[in-house]
Motif scaffolding. Structure first.
Motif, short mmCIF file in Angstrom:
data_model
loop_
_atom_site.label_atom_id
_atom_site.label_comp_id
_atom_site.label_asym_id
_atom_site.label_seq_id
_atom_site.Cartn_x
_atom_site.Cartn_y
_atom_site.Cartn_z
N THR A 130 -8.00 -4.18 5.09
CA THR A 130 -6.62 -3.85 4.68
C THR A 130 -5.74 -3.63 5.91
O THR A 130 -4.53 -3.79 5.85
CB THR A 130 -6.56 -2.61 3.77
OG1 THR A 130 -7.14 -1.50 4.44
CG2 THR A 130 -7.27 -2.87 2.45
N LEU A 133 -3.53 -6.59 6.81
CA LEU A 133 -2.46 -7.05 5.91
C LEU A 133 -1.07 -7.14 6.55
O LEU A 133 -0.40 -8.16 6.36
CB LEU A 133 -2.42 -6.21 4.63
CG LEU A 133 -3.47 -6.61 3.60
CD1 LEU A 133 -3.51 -5.59 2.45
CD2 LEU A 133 -3.21 -8.01 3.06
N VAL A 153 -8.14 -6.95 -0.83
CA VAL A 153 -7.24 -7.36 0.24
C VAL A 153 -6.41 -8.57 -0.19
O VAL A 153 -5.18 -8.58 -0.05
CB VAL A 153 -8.03 -7.67 1.54
CG1 VAL A 153 -7.14 -8.27 2.61
CG2 VAL A 153 -8.70 -6.40 2.04
N GLN A 156 -4.01 -7.55 -3.00
CA GLN A 156 -2.87 -6.79 -2.47
C GLN A 156 -1.86 -7.73 -1.80
O GLN A 156 -0.65 -7.56 -1.96
CB GLN A 156 -3.35 -5.74 -1.46
CG GLN A 156 -2.24 -4.84 -0.94
CD GLN A 156 -1.64 -3.98 -2.04
OE1 GLN A 156 -2.36 -3.25 -2.71
NE2 GLN A 156 -0.34 -4.05 -2.22
#
Length: 173
Positions: A130, A133, A153, A156
């Protein structure tokens, strides 16, 4: 973690200062003798530091660090120190070589692999994917495919794109 009440004392072998890719906070990466593992401590939570005796086996802990850092992206290891596999495929058009140079410059522990004339893959194994990102989002518009062994991940990433699309009225335009 900041805890109310009396301070907690930790005996550690300090390695390096890291800065979070998500919030800019600074962390001390160290080997924690009691927990027998690498740990991050927020610098603004450290009240005092005391220099102890010289470590008799520094090469042992430097070896732990070399192994550990090969999967560090930012300043998080996640809850259980699992390593996530991430692959992002980018389309880089003619005249956009600056994108490739940026990818090479910022890849950290990953690899940049040429797939064909205009397509490039970025692959990395990282603790807590994450943390990637914000960096991955900066390639929006060039990403052809995104894979992560942690499905959260990828989910998202696409939820964030959908939220941007809704916010800016894209789609039916």
């Amino acid at each position: 973690r900041k805890s109310p009440g009396r301070p907690v004392c930790h005996r550690v072998y300090p390695m390096k200062i890291y800065v979070s890719t998500q919030n800019g906070r600074q962390y001390l990466l160290c080997y924690h003798y009691s927990f027998r593992r690498m740990m991050f401590f927020r610098l603004d939570y450290i009240q005092t530091a005391v220099l102890l005796e010289k470590e008799p086996e520094p090469e042992k802990y430097e070896g732990f660090y070399r192994s550990f850092r090969s999967h560090v992206w930012g300043s998080s290891t996640g809850e259980d120190f699992t390593v996530d596999d991430v692959e992002m495929t980018l389309y880089i058009a003619e005249g956009e070589e600056y994108i490739l140079r940026r990818l090479e410059r910022e890849k950290r522990n990953g690899q940049v692999i040429r797939l064909d004339e205009h397509r490039w893959a970025y692959r990395v194994r990282a603790y807590d994917a994450t943390e990637l990102l914000p960096w991955i989002r900066s390639f929006t518009g060039r990403i052809e495919a995104l894979y992560c062994s942690n499905p959260h991940v990828v989910r998202q990433f696409y939820e964030d794109l959908d939220a941007l699309d809704a916010l800016y009225g894209g789609g039916d335009g």
